[in-house]
Design an enzyme around this catalytic site. Structure first.
Site, PDB file in Angstrom:
ATOM      1  N   ASP A 111      -0.892  -6.116 -17.574  1.00  0.00           N
ATOM      2  CA  ASP A 111       0.325  -5.484 -17.860  1.00  0.00           C
ATOM      3  C   ASP A 111       0.295  -5.107 -19.406  1.00  0.00           C
ATOM      4  O   ASP A 111       1.253  -4.859 -19.924  1.00  0.00           O
ATOM      5  CB  ASP A 111       1.604  -5.906 -17.612  1.00  0.00           C
ATOM      6  N   GLY A 160       0.799  -0.979   0.036  1.00  0.00           N
ATOM      7  CA  GLY A 160       0.225  -0.182   0.045  1.00  0.00           C
ATOM      8  C   GLY A 160       0.872   1.380   0.069  1.00  0.00           C
ATOM      9  O   GLY A 160       0.180   2.166   0.096  1.00  0.00           O
ATOM     10  N   SER A 161       2.317   1.304  -0.317  1.00  0.00           N
ATOM     11  CA  SER A 161       3.017   2.528  -0.484  1.00  0.00           C
ATOM     12  C   SER A 161       2.723   3.525  -1.615  1.00  0.00           C
ATOM     13  O   SER A 161       2.463   4.513  -1.183  1.00  0.00           O
ATOM     14  CB  SER A 161       4.392   1.959  -0.260  1.00  0.00           C
ATOM     15  N   ASN A 162       2.035   3.078  -2.735  1.00  0.00           N
ATOM     16  CA  ASN A 162       1.611   3.505  -3.697  1.00  0.00           C
ATOM     17  C   ASN A 162       0.191   4.346  -3.256  1.00  0.00           C
ATOM     18  O   ASN A 162       0.043   5.588  -3.680  1.00  0.00           O
ATOM     19  CB  ASN A 162       1.441   2.823  -4.830  1.00  0.00           C
ATOM     20  N   HIS A 170       3.651  -0.509 -12.947  1.00  0.00           N
ATOM     21  CA  HIS A 170       4.244  -1.959 -12.782  1.00  0.00           C
ATOM     22  C   HIS A 170       5.889  -1.233 -12.693  1.00  0.00           C
ATOM     23  O   HIS A 170       5.963  -0.206 -13.037  1.00  0.00           O
ATOM     24  CB  HIS A 170       4.267  -2.415 -14.277  1.00  0.00           C
ATOM     25  N   ASN A 172      -2.536   1.584 -13.987  1.00  0.00           N
ATOM     26  CA  ASN A 172      -2.040   0.792 -13.295  1.00  0.00           C
ATOM     27  C   ASN A 172      -0.460   1.104 -13.213  1.00  0.00           C
ATOM     28  O   ASN A 172       0.101   1.597 -14.096  1.00  0.00           O
ATOM     29  CB  ASN A 172      -1.976  -0.879 -13.854  1.00  0.00           C
ATOM     30  N   LEU A 232      -3.292  -7.663  -7.430  1.00  0.00           N
ATOM     31  CA  LEU A 232      -2.664  -8.704  -8.156  1.00  0.00           C
ATOM     32  C   LEU A 232      -3.858  -9.467  -8.970  1.00  0.00           C
ATOM     33  O   LEU A 232      -3.709 -10.306  -9.633  1.00  0.00           O
ATOM     34  CB  LEU A 232      -2.150  -9.620  -7.151  1.00  0.00           C
ATOM     35  N   LYS A 233      -4.953  -9.058  -8.863  1.00  0.00           N
ATOM     36  CA  LYS A 233      -6.084  -9.651  -9.740  1.00  0.00           C
ATOM     37  C   LYS A 233      -6.472  -8.993 -10.870  1.00  0.00           C
ATOM     38  O   LYS A 233      -6.102  -7.818 -11.027  1.00  0.00           O
ATOM     39  CB  LYS A 233      -7.445  -9.762  -8.851  1.00  0.00           C
ATOM     40  N   LEU A 234      -6.937  -9.849 -11.886  1.00  0.00           N
ATOM     41  CA  LEU A 234      -7.165  -9.248 -13.052  1.00  0.00           C
ATOM     42  C   LEU A 234      -8.548  -8.414 -12.828  1.00  0.00           C
ATOM     43  O   LEU A 234      -9.716  -9.023 -12.209  1.00  0.00           O
ATOM     44  CB  LEU A 234      -7.378 -10.434 -14.171  1.00  0.00           C
TER      45      LEU A 234
HETATM   46  C1  GRF Z   1       4.905  -1.674  -6.661  1.00  0.00           C
HETATM   47  O1  GRF Z   1       6.000  -1.995  -7.086  1.00  0.00           O
HETATM   48  C2  GRF Z   1       3.839  -1.560  -8.250  1.00  0.00           C
HETATM   49  O2  GRF Z   1       4.703  -1.509  -9.200  1.00  0.00           O
HETATM   50  C3  GRF Z   1       3.401  -2.816  -8.085  1.00  0.00           C
HETATM   51  O3  GRF Z   1       3.375  -3.352  -6.977  1.00  0.00           O
HETATM   52  C4  GRF Z   1       3.950  -2.832  -6.065  1.00  0.00           C
HETATM   53  C5  GRF Z   1       3.080  -2.047  -5.113  1.00  0.00           C
HETATM   54  O4  GRF Z   1       3.684  -1.696  -4.092  1.00  0.00           O
HETATM   55  N1  GRF Z   1       2.255  -2.997  -9.177  1.00  0.00           N
HETATM   56  P1  GRF Z   1       2.827  -1.164  -2.854  1.00  0.00           P
HETATM   57  O5  GRF Z   1       1.713  -1.957  -2.330  1.00  0.00           O
HETATM   58  O6  GRF Z   1       2.221   0.135  -3.566  1.00  0.00           O
HETATM   59  O7  GRF Z   1       3.837  -0.664  -1.647  1.00  0.00           O
END
Ligand code: GRF
Length: 213
Positions: free
Chosen positions: A155, A19-21, A114, A112, A95-97
């Site tokens: 992706d 959840g850091s993003n 990546h 999204n 992680l799910k589609l």
């Molecule tokens: C990130 O590296 C993002 O690019 C990928 O999953 C990771 C999620 O990290 N899709 P966080 O949960 O946001 O810390």
């Protein structure tokens, strides 16, 4: 007079893990780097996702959709997004589609992020440290996050932005991931703000007749 207006752009964030993003996007909204926006829903398939705690602190409604088929989960996401007035979905380590029905329910689509160049280092199973291991094993000199529009395959959708990050001699998947994550946190809010500003229909561009069929 004086009454604050509700932010216009409602985002629905999808997470599975750290959840850091999600935290970086929340911060960017509070610092007005994503203007006129708010997170209307946090969705997760993982009851222990770190983002649930932050959502509670921020009064963001969180929905835990675990123990269900992906089809049922996608149907539930559509209902939540409609109910909350979500205009753009944001995959942040989800992680799910997501199905076409989720994408179509968002007027501005689902973004999204990546952690590596696409399409080369994407696809099924390419998540977490697997991605960074594949990058290092391939011998490429550059990695770095890619933001794209989701479609119905992992992706694969239209790429919107990429930030190159060098692969250094002696890198391990963990070291490389740790160097790329802060770049993600800076890049993702910028691209979200850009997409919100563009809106659903970019200005029509006159194409030169020479390239038309
Ligand atoms: C990130 O590296 C993002 O690019 C990928 O999953 C990771 C999620 O990290 N899709 P966080 O949960 O946001 O810390």
């Amino acid at each position: 007079m004086g009454a604050e207006r509700e932010p216009r752009h409602v985002l629905g964030v999808l997470v599975s893990g750290g959840g850091s993003n999600f935290r970086a996007i929340d911060e960017a909204i509070r610092e007005d780097r994503i203007p006129n926006a708010r997170i209307g829903a946090l969705i997760t398939d993982n009851p222990t996702a770190g983002a649930i705690k932050l959502a509670a602190e921020r009064d963001i409604p969180a929905f835990i959709l675990s123990n269900m088929s992906n089809q049922d989960r996608n149907a539930a996401i559509v209902d939540i997004f409609r109910d909350k007035g979500v205009v753009m979905g944001i995959g942040a380590g989800y992680l799910k589609l997501v199905g076409g029905e989720v994408i179509n329910s968002c007027p501005l689509g689902v973004l999204n992020i990546h952690p590596a160049p696409l399409p080369r280092f994407g696809g099924k199973g390419m998540h977490g440290l697997n991605v960074h291991k594949a990058v290092i094993d391939s011998g490429v000199r550059w990695s770095g996050p890619t933001v794209h529009l989701m479609d119905e395959a992992f992706d694969r959708g239209q790429i919107l932005a990429h930030r190159p990050v060098p692969v250094q001699r002696g890198d391990t998947p963990k070291k490389l991931a740790a160097r790329i994550l802060p770049v993600e946190h800076a890049l993702y809010p910028q691209v979200i703000a850009q997409q919100l500003a563009i809106g659903p229909h970019p200005e029509l561009v006159e194409l030169p007749s020479s390239i038309l069929p």
